[in-house]
Design a protein around this motif. Structure first.
Motif, PDB file in Angstrom:
ATOM      1  N   GLU A   1       0.840  -1.204   0.000  1.00  0.00           N
ATOM      2  CA  GLU A   1       0.000   0.000   0.000  1.00  0.00           C
ATOM      3  C   GLU A   1       0.877   1.256   0.000  1.00  0.00           C
ATOM      4  O   GLU A   1       0.624   2.197  -0.740  1.00  0.00           O
ATOM      5  CB  GLU A   1      -0.942  -0.006   1.206  1.00  0.00           C
ATOM      6  CG  GLU A   1      -1.969   1.094   1.175  1.00  0.00           C
ATOM      7  CD  GLU A   1      -2.915   1.033  -0.024  1.00  0.00           C
ATOM      8  OE1 GLU A   1      -3.319   2.114  -0.508  1.00  0.00           O
ATOM      9  OE2 GLU A   1      -3.248  -0.070  -0.477  1.00  0.00           O
ATOM     10  N   GLY A   2       1.913   1.252   0.816  1.00  0.00           N
ATOM     11  CA  GLY A   2       2.829   2.384   0.853  1.00  0.00           C
ATOM     12  C   GLY A   2       3.561   2.580  -0.458  1.00  0.00           C
ATOM     13  O   GLY A   2       3.741   3.706  -0.927  1.00  0.00           O
ATOM     14  N   MET A   3       3.985   1.480  -1.081  1.00  0.00           N
ATOM     15  CA  MET A   3       4.679   1.579  -2.373  1.00  0.00           C
ATOM     16  C   MET A   3       3.733   2.101  -3.453  1.00  0.00           C
ATOM     17  O   MET A   3       4.136   2.890  -4.305  1.00  0.00           O
ATOM     18  CB  MET A   3       5.269   0.230  -2.775  1.00  0.00           C
ATOM     19  CG  MET A   3       6.466  -0.141  -1.938  1.00  0.00           C
ATOM     20  SD  MET A   3       7.452  -1.564  -2.498  1.00  0.00           S
ATOM     21  CE  MET A   3       6.294  -2.696  -3.169  1.00  0.00           C
ATOM     22  N   LYS A   4       2.490   1.663  -3.418  1.00  0.00           N
ATOM     23  CA  LYS A   4       1.517   2.125  -4.403  1.00  0.00           C
ATOM     24  C   LYS A   4       1.349   3.638  -4.302  1.00  0.00           C
ATOM     25  O   LYS A   4       1.417   4.350  -5.304  1.00  0.00           O
ATOM     26  CB  LYS A   4       0.177   1.423  -4.181  1.00  0.00           C
ATOM     27  CG  LYS A   4      -0.903   1.854  -5.164  1.00  0.00           C
ATOM     28  CD  LYS A   4      -2.192   1.121  -4.912  1.00  0.00           C
ATOM     29  CE  LYS A   4      -2.942   1.844  -3.816  1.00  0.00           C
ATOM     30  NZ  LYS A   4      -4.317   1.401  -3.639  1.00  0.00           N
ATOM     31  N   ASP A   5       1.180   4.137  -3.086  1.00  0.00           N
ATOM     32  CA  ASP A   5       1.022   5.583  -2.886  1.00  0.00           C
ATOM     33  C   ASP A   5       2.265   6.333  -3.349  1.00  0.00           C
ATOM     34  O   ASP A   5       2.167   7.358  -4.024  1.00  0.00           O
ATOM     35  CB  ASP A   5       0.768   5.891  -1.407  1.00  0.00           C
ATOM     36  CG  ASP A   5      -0.588   5.412  -0.917  1.00  0.00           C
ATOM     37  OD1 ASP A   5      -1.471   5.115  -1.748  1.00  0.00           O
ATOM     38  OD2 ASP A   5      -0.762   5.324   0.319  1.00  0.00           O
ATOM     39  N   MET A   6       3.446   5.811  -3.012  1.00  0.00           N
ATOM     40  CA  MET A   6       4.690   6.459  -3.397  1.00  0.00           C
ATOM     41  C   MET A   6       4.825   6.533  -4.918  1.00  0.00           C
ATOM     42  O   MET A   6       5.125   7.585  -5.472  1.00  0.00           O
ATOM     43  CB  MET A   6       5.892   5.711  -2.826  1.00  0.00           C
ATOM     44  CG  MET A   6       7.226   6.332  -3.250  1.00  0.00           C
ATOM     45  SD  MET A   6       8.669   5.322  -2.915  1.00  0.00           S
ATOM     46  CE  MET A   6       8.437   3.937  -4.006  1.00  0.00           C
ATOM     47  N   HIS A   7       4.584   5.420  -5.591  1.00  0.00           N
ATOM     48  CA  HIS A   7       4.745   5.399  -7.049  1.00  0.00           C
ATOM     49  C   HIS A   7       3.751   6.313  -7.750  1.00  0.00           C
ATOM     50  O   HIS A   7       4.106   6.981  -8.728  1.00  0.00           O
ATOM     51  CB  HIS A   7       4.642   3.966  -7.585  1.00  0.00           C
ATOM     52  CG  HIS A   7       5.861   3.165  -7.305  1.00  0.00           C
ATOM     53  ND1 HIS A   7       5.848   2.015  -6.565  1.00  0.00           N
ATOM     54  CD2 HIS A   7       7.161   3.368  -7.652  1.00  0.00           C
ATOM     55  CE1 HIS A   7       7.074   1.545  -6.463  1.00  0.00           C
ATOM     56  NE2 HIS A   7       7.889   2.340  -7.109  1.00  0.00           N
ATOM     57  N   MET A   8       2.542   6.382  -7.253  1.00  0.00           N
ATOM     58  CA  MET A   8       1.548   7.266  -7.876  1.00  0.00           C
ATOM     59  C   MET A   8       1.998   8.724  -7.756  1.00  0.00           C
ATOM     60  O   MET A   8       1.953   9.473  -8.738  1.00  0.00           O
ATOM     61  CB  MET A   8       0.173   7.049  -7.249  1.00  0.00           C
ATOM     62  CG  MET A   8      -0.407   5.686  -7.618  1.00  0.00           C
ATOM     63  SD  MET A   8      -1.952   5.318  -6.768  1.00  0.00           S
ATOM     64  CE  MET A   8      -3.094   6.249  -7.772  1.00  0.00           C
ATOM     65  N   ASN A   9       2.449   9.124  -6.572  1.00  0.00           N
ATOM     66  CA  ASN A   9       2.919  10.497  -6.389  1.00  0.00           C
ATOM     67  C   ASN A   9       4.198  10.757  -7.172  1.00  0.00           C
ATOM     68  O   ASN A   9       4.366  11.832  -7.757  1.00  0.00           O
ATOM     69  CB  ASN A   9       3.142  10.798  -4.901  1.00  0.00           C
ATOM     70  CG  ASN A   9       1.854  11.029  -4.156  1.00  0.00           C
ATOM     71  OD1 ASN A   9       0.833  11.396  -4.731  1.00  0.00           O
ATOM     72  ND2 ASN A   9       1.873  10.821  -2.861  1.00  0.00           N
ATOM     73  N   MET A  10       5.086   9.789  -7.212  1.00  0.00           N
ATOM     74  CA  MET A  10       6.332   9.956  -7.955  1.00  0.00           C
ATOM     75  C   MET A  10       6.052  10.202  -9.439  1.00  0.00           C
ATOM     76  O   MET A  10       6.659  11.078 -10.056  1.00  0.00           O
ATOM     77  CB  MET A  10       7.200   8.708  -7.807  1.00  0.00           C
ATOM     78  CG  MET A  10       8.454   8.916  -7.057  1.00  0.00           C
ATOM     79  SD  MET A  10       9.285   7.314  -6.952  1.00  0.00           S
ATOM     80  CE  MET A  10      10.917   7.912  -6.839  1.00  0.00           C
ATOM     81  N   MET A  11       5.131   9.418  -9.981  1.00  0.00           N
ATOM     82  CA  MET A  11       4.793   9.602 -11.404  1.00  0.00           C
ATOM     83  C   MET A  11       4.170  10.965 -11.640  1.00  0.00           C
ATOM     84  O   MET A  11       4.449  11.600 -12.652  1.00  0.00           O
ATOM     85  CB  MET A  11       3.875   8.481 -11.876  1.00  0.00           C
ATOM     86  CG  MET A  11       4.630   7.178 -12.060  1.00  0.00           C
ATOM     87  SD  MET A  11       3.639   5.897 -12.819  1.00  0.00           S
ATOM     88  CE  MET A  11       2.744   5.295 -11.411  1.00  0.00           C
ATOM     89  N   GLN A  12       3.343  11.419 -10.714  1.00  0.00           N
ATOM     90  CA  GLN A  12       2.759  12.763 -10.822  1.00  0.00           C
ATOM     91  C   GLN A  12       3.881  13.804 -10.902  1.00  0.00           C
ATOM     92  O   GLN A  12       3.883  14.651 -11.782  1.00  0.00           O
ATOM     93  CB  GLN A  12       1.885  13.065  -9.597  1.00  0.00           C
ATOM     94  CG  GLN A  12       0.557  12.398  -9.581  1.00  0.00           C
ATOM     95  CD  GLN A  12      -0.472  13.176 -10.358  1.00  0.00           C
ATOM     96  OE1 GLN A  12      -0.471  14.407 -10.353  1.00  0.00           O
ATOM     97  NE2 GLN A  12      -1.356  12.469 -11.017  1.00  0.00           N
ATOM     98  N   GLY A  13       4.814  13.737  -9.955  1.00  0.00           N
ATOM     99  CA  GLY A  13       5.898  14.714  -9.909  1.00  0.00           C
ATOM    100  C   GLY A  13       6.816  14.639 -11.111  1.00  0.00           C
ATOM    101  O   GLY A  13       7.252  15.666 -11.640  1.00  0.00           O
TER     102      GLY A  13
END
Length: 144
Positions: free
Chosen positions: A68-80
Motif C-alpha cells: 500500500e505504501g509503495m503504491k502511494d509512493m509510485h503514484m505520487n512519484m509519477m505525478q511529480g
C-alpha cells in the motif's frame, strides 16, 4: 550499561511516538504531497498498481501494508516526474520517494521485531520528514 539504557529509552520513545497513530496511518496521511507537484490532467485512477502479481490473500499483513505504501509512493512519484521543469520534477519526485521511505519505516515500526531495525526506521522517519519540509518549501517558492 549506559549504551543499553540509551537503546531502551530510544526504543520506548520510538514506540510511543507511533502509539497514537491509527493502524492505517502512513506518510501519505501524515504528510501531504504538495499540490504544486501534482500534474494536471493525469488520471492516476487508471494506473495498475496491483500487488505485483501476488494474490493479496497470500500476503502477510506486513506485505500488504508495504505494498500500500509503495503504491502511494509510485503514484505520487509519477505525478511529480511528469512536470515539464526538470528541477521541479526532480524535487517533487524526491518528496514522493522520501514519503515512501517514511511509509516503509512506519511499517517496520508496526510489524518489525528487531530493535536495531526499528531504531534505523525511526532515524529514517526523522531525517526524511525534515528533508520533505525543506523540499516542500522550495516547491512552494519556485513552482509557478
Amino acid at each position: 550499561m549506559k549504551k543499553l539504557t540509551t537503546l531502551a529509552i530510544s526504543t520506548v520513545a520510538a514506540a510511543a511516538s507511533f502509539a497514537v497513530l491509527p493502524a492505517s496511518a502512513s506518510a501519505q496521511s501524515t504528510m501531504a504531497y504538495p499540490e504544486k507537484c501534482k500534474s494536471q490532467g493525469m488520471d492516476m485512477s487508471k494506473m495498475d498498481m496491483s500487488s505485483a502479481g501476488m494474490p493479496m490473500g497470500e500476503m502477510t499483513d506486513y506485505q500488504k501494508a508495504s505494498m500500500e505504501g509503495m503504491k502511494d509512493m509510485h503514484m505520487n512519484m509519477m505525478q511529480g516526474m511528469m512536470k515539464k521543469d526538470a528541477d521541479l520534477s526532480f524535487v517533487c519526485g524526491m518528496i514522493a520517494h522520501h514519503m515512501g521511505a517514511i511509509s516503509m519505516s512506519e511499517v517496520e515500526l508496526k510489524y518489525g521485531d528487531n530493535d536495531e531495525a526499528k531504531q534505523m526506521a525511526q532515524k529514517v522517519i526523522e531525517a526524511q520528514k525534515k528533508e520533505i519540509e525543506e523540499m516542500s518549501k522550495w516547491v512552494d517558492k519556485e513552482a509557478k
